[in-house]
Design an enzyme around this catalytic site. Structure first.
Site, PDB file in Angstrom:
ATOM      1  N   CYS A  12       0.865  -1.176   0.000  1.00 12.11           N
ATOM      2  CA  CYS A  12       0.000   0.000   0.000  1.00 12.11           C
ATOM      3  C   CYS A  12       0.900   1.224   0.000  1.00 12.11           C
ATOM      4  O   CYS A  12       2.111   1.123   0.223  1.00 12.11           O
ATOM      5  CB  CYS A  12      -0.896   0.044   1.243  1.00 12.11           C
ATOM      6  SG  CYS A  12      -2.081  -1.318   1.356  1.00 12.11           S
ATOM      7  N   CYS A 280      12.605  -4.256   4.178  1.00 13.49           N
ATOM      8  CA  CYS A 280      12.305  -5.196   3.096  1.00 13.49           C
ATOM      9  C   CYS A 280      13.236  -4.980   1.905  1.00 13.49           C
ATOM     10  O   CYS A 280      13.218  -3.924   1.272  1.00 13.49           O
ATOM     11  CB  CYS A 280      10.855  -5.024   2.657  1.00 13.49           C
ATOM     12  SG  CYS A 280      10.414  -6.001   1.199  1.00 13.49           S
ATOM     13  N   SER A 327      10.574  -2.694 -15.380  1.00 12.41           N
ATOM     14  CA  SER A 327      11.193  -2.525 -14.069  1.00 12.41           C
ATOM     15  C   SER A 327      12.608  -3.082 -14.017  1.00 12.41           C
ATOM     16  O   SER A 327      13.399  -2.699 -13.157  1.00 12.41           O
ATOM     17  CB  SER A 327      10.333  -3.180 -12.979  1.00 12.41           C
ATOM     18  OG  SER A 327      10.151  -4.552 -13.237  1.00 12.41           O
ATOM     19  N   ASP A 389      15.367 -10.113 -16.297  1.00  8.92           N
ATOM     20  CA  ASP A 389      14.074  -9.904 -15.644  1.00  8.92           C
ATOM     21  C   ASP A 389      14.316  -9.685 -14.158  1.00  8.92           C
ATOM     22  O   ASP A 389      15.367 -10.061 -13.626  1.00  8.92           O
ATOM     23  CB  ASP A 389      13.144 -11.096 -15.869  1.00  8.92           C
ATOM     24  CG  ASP A 389      11.669 -10.710 -15.760  1.00  8.92           C
ATOM     25  OD1 ASP A 389      11.391  -9.549 -15.397  1.00  8.92           O
ATOM     26  OD2 ASP A 389      10.809 -11.552 -16.037  1.00  8.92           O
ATOM     27  N   ASP A 390      13.350  -9.036 -13.486  1.00  8.02           N
ATOM     28  CA  ASP A 390      13.542  -8.762 -12.061  1.00  8.02           C
ATOM     29  C   ASP A 390      13.265  -9.972 -11.199  1.00  8.02           C
ATOM     30  O   ASP A 390      13.831 -10.120 -10.127  1.00  8.02           O
ATOM     31  CB  ASP A 390      12.692  -7.571 -11.598  1.00  8.02           C
ATOM     32  CG  ASP A 390      11.296  -7.592 -12.182  1.00  8.02           C
ATOM     33  OD1 ASP A 390      10.710  -8.688 -12.269  1.00  8.02           O
ATOM     34  OD2 ASP A 390      10.793  -6.531 -12.558  1.00  8.02           O
ATOM     35  N   CYS A 426       5.556 -13.984   2.098  1.00  2.18           N
ATOM     36  CA  CYS A 426       5.795 -12.867   3.010  1.00  2.18           C
ATOM     37  C   CYS A 426       4.544 -12.673   3.856  1.00  2.18           C
ATOM     38  O   CYS A 426       3.435 -12.713   3.342  1.00  2.18           O
ATOM     39  CB  CYS A 426       6.092 -11.591   2.225  1.00  2.18           C
ATOM     40  SG  CYS A 426       6.190 -10.105   3.257  1.00  2.18           S
ATOM     41  N   CYS A 503      15.443  -7.427   5.486  1.00  7.12           N
ATOM     42  CA  CYS A 503      14.641  -8.648   5.529  1.00  7.12           C
ATOM     43  C   CYS A 503      14.748  -9.374   4.201  1.00  7.12           C
ATOM     44  O   CYS A 503      14.445  -8.812   3.147  1.00  7.12           O
ATOM     45  CB  CYS A 503      13.180  -8.304   5.819  1.00  7.12           C
ATOM     46  SG  CYS A 503      12.104  -9.758   5.871  1.00  7.12           S
ATOM     47  N   CYS A 506      11.570 -13.825   2.215  1.00  4.07           N
ATOM     48  CA  CYS A 506      10.995 -14.492   1.042  1.00  4.07           C
ATOM     49  C   CYS A 506      12.050 -15.262   0.257  1.00  4.07           C
ATOM     50  O   CYS A 506      11.720 -16.134  -0.548  1.00  4.07           O
ATOM     51  CB  CYS A 506      10.303 -13.479   0.135  1.00  4.07           C
ATOM     52  SG  CYS A 506      11.378 -12.175  -0.488  1.00  4.07           S
TER      53      CYS A 506
END
Length: 517
Positions: A12, A280, A327, A389-390, A426, A503, A506
């Protein structure tokens, strides 16, 4: 690209604005917040909301919330409802907890013993189930399924030591931090103040900017004494468009009070047991806009370094480097520069395919990626491509792209991924598919290149990502030298990272706090 297409979504975005000087202000607070939320649109596209106030002794809160993109929710007619305001907060939402429906739209407004408060939240509570039961046992009703409402109710709770005529908002916020260690960044509006709060682990981002006179916005050397207001935001990327200058991040555990008179730190809450910060790391990899600043460095620069590190770890004989728009472009440029290959575009993206795209019929579904990408075949016919690619999440989007490139004339397609394999969900504010859905946990991962139809597939290592993120961070308290965090042959880069605080749950399954799920 994979993240956006296949379920890993931004959390968000939160934003706040308060006019400085005399009130009523000439500053158009609702429009400033709207533009701020447009800059945070990538963090949530399901709903948006703004709450404004005149900041009087008995303030009138004006609220408008709706489903959809910011520009669809806040038309000129809707913005008129928010006028006559001196401060306000806003929110863009993507649901990590709670259903995608209007009742879960933020900011939440609740009446307290000392008047109304409005709260906007980015993150996800790691102990939401226990807190929900606790609130219900205390007789506090909850009208939504969002954990953000629980945060609002916890803030409304009156601490035992608080006097009826003297609200202690620091005590209330500290009580929230005691009840919920992570993960959240908050903007809280009460009367004529905005509080900016970041959880003690600093898992989600939050920063503060200063609204400048228009004549001073682009002159970074000029130190103007004038301030038109203050803004607080999940990211700094929208500051330029609203005439704000980046000041600093809200520190992990920090409680900042923002008023018409300026900003001040009220307290900084430490982490229990001396735990490290846990910002993160995927904010750098994918979620943040590339022009945002975290930890005194630009996200674009970190992604570029990831590409350079990937070139060191996974070189390949090829003719050109390209990317899946868009991205991963900084990483692709870093990879190309490091290995001395030209960067060439091989795909062009249809920017208008997305949430507003007409629901496809069977024929369009069968066309798959063809409706999302055009092929620049003249740029790569008969050539060997390194495609950056990301991330690859499930693998069922990159595979058709590889097929498309080969059918359009590519001699070879080598996939290089500018982040490590995602192996774990996550529970701190990012919507990641279940562990079983992730390609890194499937049998096909052992022969991934064959499964995807690529000539080779290599991911950036965890150590490589950590090094790329941390090599320019100024650890002032630790007085760390650059060579102390470089990757060594014995692999102690990750070991050092655990002391400095990002962190990677993931990627590694090592969560910074105990989860109650």
């Amino acid at each position: 690209m994979e993240l956006e297409e296949l379920g890993i979504r931004e959390e968000c975005g939160v934003f706040g604005c308060i006019a400085s000087g005399d009130w009523p202000t000439q500053l158009d607070v609702p429009h400033v917040i709207t533009l701020g939320l447009v800059g945070l649109q990538h963090r949530g596209q399901e709903s948006a909301g703004i709450v404004t106030s005149d900041g009087s002794a008995v303030p009138k809160f004006r609220v408008h919330k709706g489903m959809g993109l910011v520009n669809h929710v806040f038309t000129e007619d809707n913005l008129k409802k928010l006028y006559d305001s001196n401060l306000g907060i806003g929110h863009t939402r993507y649901a990590t907890t709670g259903k995608c429906e209007l009742e879960n739209c933020q900011p939440f407004v609740v009446e307290t013993l000392h008047g109304k408060i409005a709260v906007a939240h980015n993150g996800e509570l790691v102990n939401a189930a226990r807190l929900r039961k606790k609130l219900l046992r205390q007789g506090i009703g909850l009208s939504t399924s969002s954990d953000s409402e629980m945060i609002t109710q916890l803030l409304a709770y009156t601490p035992p030591q608080e006097k009826d005529d003297a609200p202690d908002w620091v005590a209330r916020i500290k009580n929230l931090m005691k009840e919920a260690p992570a993960a959240y960044s908050l903007v809280i509006m009460h009367r004529d103040f905005i509080y900016a709060v970041r959880d003690p682990y600093g898992n989600r981002p939050l920063c503060i900017g200063r609204l400048m006179p228009v004549s001073d916005v682009n002159d970074k050397e000029k130190k103007s004494s004038e301030t038109e207001g203050w803004v607080v935001s999940s990211e700094s990327c929208s500051f330029l468009s609203i005439g704000a200058r980046y000041c600093h991040e809200v520190k992990p555990g920090e409680i900042v009070e923002i008023s018409r008179h300026g900003i001040r730190t009220l307290d900084i809450i430490p982490r229990s047991n001396g735990d490290p910060v846990a910002f993160c790391i995927f904010e750098y990899v994918y979620f943040a806009r590339p022009d945002s600043m975290f930890e005194d460095q630009m996200v674009y620069t970190v992604r570029y370094r990831c590409g350079q590190q990937l070139a060191i770890e996974a070189p390949v004989e090829a003719d050109l480097v390209s990317t899946v728009p868009e991205s991963a472009t900084p990483a692709a440029l870093g990879y190309a520069t490091k290995c001395g290959l030209p960067y060439v575009e091989v795909l062009c993206k249809n920017r208008y395919v997305g949430r507003t795209f007409i629901q496809p019929n069977m024929r369009l579904r069968q066309l798959g990626v063809a409706k999302k990408f055009g092929v620049l075949s003249d740029n790569f016919k008969g050539k060997r491509i390194v495609l950056i690619d990301d991330s690859i999440v499930r693998g069922n989007t990159i595979s058709p792209i590889i097929k498309l490139l080969k059918e359009s004339g590519a001699k070879e397609v080598h996939i290089r991924v500018a982040s490590p394999p995602i192996k774990y969900p996550c529970f701190m504010g990012i919507n990641i598919p279940t562990k079983e859905e992730l390609i890194a946990n499937k049998p096909e991962f052992d022969c991934l290149a064959e499964y995807l139809g690529a000539n080779s597939v290599v991911y950036l290592s965890v150590e490589g990502l950590v090094s790329s993120v941390q090599q320019e961070i100024k650890f002032k308290k630790q007085k760390v030298k650059k060579h102390d965090i470089a990757i060594q042959e014995n692999g102690n880069g990750l070991e050092y990272f655990e002391k400095t605080g990002h962190c990677t749950a993931c990627l590694t399954g090592q969560y910074p706090v105990e989860l109650e799920w």
